[in-house]
Design a protein around this motif. Structure first.
Motif, PDB file in Angstrom:
ATOM      1  N   ILE A  13      -7.280 -34.867  12.975  1.00  0.00           N
ATOM      2  CA  ILE A  13      -8.054 -33.622  11.987  1.00  0.00           C
ATOM      3  C   ILE A  13      -8.489 -35.076  11.493  1.00  0.00           C
ATOM      4  O   ILE A  13      -8.600 -35.477  10.898  1.00  0.00           O
ATOM      5  N   CYS A  30      -2.960 -22.485   4.864  1.00  0.00           N
ATOM      6  CA  CYS A  30      -1.638 -23.435   4.875  1.00  0.00           C
ATOM      7  C   CYS A  30      -0.850 -23.489   3.961  1.00  0.00           C
ATOM      8  O   CYS A  30       0.676 -22.933   4.590  1.00  0.00           O
ATOM      9  N   HIS A  34       3.259 -21.557   5.333  1.00  0.00           N
ATOM     10  CA  HIS A  34       4.709 -22.459   4.775  1.00  0.00           C
ATOM     11  C   HIS A  34       5.406 -21.126   4.017  1.00  0.00           C
ATOM     12  O   HIS A  34       6.414 -21.360   3.817  1.00  0.00           O
ATOM     13  N   ARG A  48       0.531 -28.027   2.378  1.00  0.00           N
ATOM     14  CA  ARG A  48       0.634 -29.249   2.893  1.00  0.00           C
ATOM     15  C   ARG A  48      -1.240 -29.940   3.364  1.00  0.00           C
ATOM     16  O   ARG A  48      -1.666 -30.823   3.906  1.00  0.00           O
ATOM     17  N   ILE A  49      -2.164 -29.391   2.292  1.00  0.00           N
ATOM     18  CA  ILE A  49      -3.467 -30.133   2.108  1.00  0.00           C
ATOM     19  C   ILE A  49      -3.897 -29.829   1.378  1.00  0.00           C
ATOM     20  O   ILE A  49      -3.140 -29.088   0.453  1.00  0.00           O
ATOM     21  N   TYR A  64      -4.713 -35.526   3.556  1.00  0.00           N
ATOM     22  CA  TYR A  64      -3.817 -34.168   4.582  1.00  0.00           C
ATOM     23  C   TYR A  64      -2.259 -35.291   3.534  1.00  0.00           C
ATOM     24  O   TYR A  64      -2.095 -36.395   3.378  1.00  0.00           O
ATOM     25  N   CYS A 113       2.640 -32.565   6.227  1.00  0.00           N
ATOM     26  CA  CYS A 113       1.774 -31.383   7.790  1.00  0.00           C
ATOM     27  C   CYS A 113       2.409 -31.844   9.141  1.00  0.00           C
ATOM     28  O   CYS A 113       2.572 -32.929   9.385  1.00  0.00           O
ATOM     29  N   ASP A 114       2.103 -30.455  10.061  1.00  0.00           N
ATOM     30  CA  ASP A 114       3.122 -30.478  11.197  1.00  0.00           C
ATOM     31  C   ASP A 114       2.396 -29.658  12.007  1.00  0.00           C
ATOM     32  O   ASP A 114       2.440 -29.528  12.721  1.00  0.00           O
ATOM     33  N   MET A 115       0.682 -30.047  11.430  1.00  0.00           N
ATOM     34  CA  MET A 115      -0.204 -29.267  12.352  1.00  0.00           C
ATOM     35  C   MET A 115      -0.089 -27.627  12.985  1.00  0.00           C
ATOM     36  O   MET A 115      -0.316 -27.697  13.263  1.00  0.00           O
ATOM     37  N   CYS A 116       0.576 -27.280  11.990  1.00  0.00           N
ATOM     38  CA  CYS A 116       1.160 -25.970  12.018  1.00  0.00           C
ATOM     39  C   CYS A 116       1.891 -25.634  13.370  1.00  0.00           C
ATOM     40  O   CYS A 116       1.241 -24.874  14.303  1.00  0.00           O
ATOM     41  N   PRO A 122      -4.852 -25.932  14.327  1.00  0.00           N
ATOM     42  CA  PRO A 122      -4.269 -26.148  12.813  1.00  0.00           C
ATOM     43  C   PRO A 122      -5.201 -24.581  12.030  1.00  0.00           C
ATOM     44  O   PRO A 122      -6.371 -24.952  12.272  1.00  0.00           O
ATOM     45  N   LEU A 123      -4.677 -24.260  11.521  1.00  0.00           N
ATOM     46  CA  LEU A 123      -5.315 -22.831  10.828  1.00  0.00           C
ATOM     47  C   LEU A 123      -6.245 -23.769   9.695  1.00  0.00           C
ATOM     48  O   LEU A 123      -6.640 -22.623   9.213  1.00  0.00           O
ATOM     49  N   CYS A 124      -5.457 -24.482   8.738  1.00  0.00           N
ATOM     50  CA  CYS A 124      -6.718 -24.750   8.237  1.00  0.00           C
ATOM     51  C   CYS A 124      -7.975 -25.427   8.386  1.00  0.00           C
ATOM     52  O   CYS A 124      -9.895 -25.004   8.123  1.00  0.00           O
TER      53      CYS A 124
HETATM   54  S1  SF4 Z   1      -2.645 -28.312   9.812  1.00  0.00           S
HETATM   55 FE1  SF4 Z   1      -1.450 -26.717   9.318  1.00  0.00          FE
HETATM   56  S2  SF4 Z   1       0.575 -27.849   8.686  1.00  0.00           S
HETATM   57 FE2  SF4 Z   1      -1.178 -28.927   8.384  1.00  0.00          FE
HETATM   58  S3  SF4 Z   1      -2.395 -29.231   6.331  1.00  0.00           S
HETATM   59 FE3  SF4 Z   1      -3.855 -28.078   7.933  1.00  0.00          FE
HETATM   60  S4  SF4 Z   1      -2.873 -25.862   7.601  1.00  0.00           S
HETATM   61 FE4  SF4 Z   1      -1.069 -27.115   7.202  1.00  0.00          FE
END
Ligand code: SF4
Ligand code: SF4
Length: 183
Positions: A13, A30, A34, A48-49, A64, A113-116, A122-124
């Motif tokens: 990202i 995020c 989670h 995670r951010i 992150y 961060c698990d990249m969702c 990724p949701l963010c």
């Molecule tokens: S990629 Fe997903 S897990 Fe990582 S910070 Fe963004 S929303 Fe959170």
């Protein structure tokens, strides 16, 4: 003897702090994703951010959660941005013994961060309407043995600090959250 190499898509990202307006939508989505059950709460402490903000100036820097650090590091960096000096460790990605950032509020276990996992994007990134967060993909050759070794060292360090039971409980909670979110 060399271990086998495999091609893997690496997602990263890209953060453009100049575009961040401090809305914190990334933290909200995020932490909700989670929560257990999924989307039942949005406590930013679970995110995670985290968006680091200078209290007097409109400067926002998204950071992150990265690798867990079992010990404090020896050095302390200082950052000066637009003439303002930021707290030491403010932009560090690690959960470490000297601060509470990136630690799960219920268990105290570090988060990363698990990249969702499982999400198409990724949701963010999806929720960041200013494009301060942009997803990029590249293909890389990775060494399978090395990846396994890193995972084992990481788990060992966590178990030393928190005990196996706590980790097992946290994993069980995470699986419940995942199952709760799947339809
Ligand atoms: S990629 Fe997903 S897990 Fe990582 S910070 Fe963004 S929303 Fe959170
Ligand atoms: S959603 Fe985007 S603009 Fe809002 S705080 Fe997060 S990174 Fe900044």
């Amino acid at each position: 003897m060399s271990s086998e190499k495999k091609k893997k898509i690496i997602k990263t990202i890209k953060i453009d702090a100049d575009k961040c307006n401090g809305c914190r939508a990334c933290e909200v989505i995020c932490s909700a994703f989670h929560a257990a059950p999924k989307y039942s709460s949005n406590n930013p402490a679970r995110s995670r951010i985290r968006v680091v903000r200078h209290p007097l100036k409109d400067i926002y820097v998204p950071v992150y959660a990265g690798e867990y650090a079992p010990a404090e590091c020896m050095g302390r960096d200082k950052y000066v941005i637009d003439g303002k000096e930021y707290e030491e460790c403010a932009f560090c990605r690690a959960a470490c013994p000297s601060r509470d950032a990136f630690k799960e509020p219920d268990s105290g276990l570090p988060v990363k961060c698990d990249m969702c996992e499982g999400e198409d994007e990724p949701l963010c990134v999806k929720w960041c309407i200013t494009d301060a967060l942009v997803c990029e993909e590249r293909e890389e050759e990775v060494d399978e043995e090395e990846a396994q070794e890193e995972l084992e060292i990481g788990l060992e360090a966590l178990a030393d600090k928190h005990g196996f039971q706590k980790i097992i409980d946290a994993v069980a909670r995470m699986s419940m959250a995942k199952a709760g979110g799947e339809k």
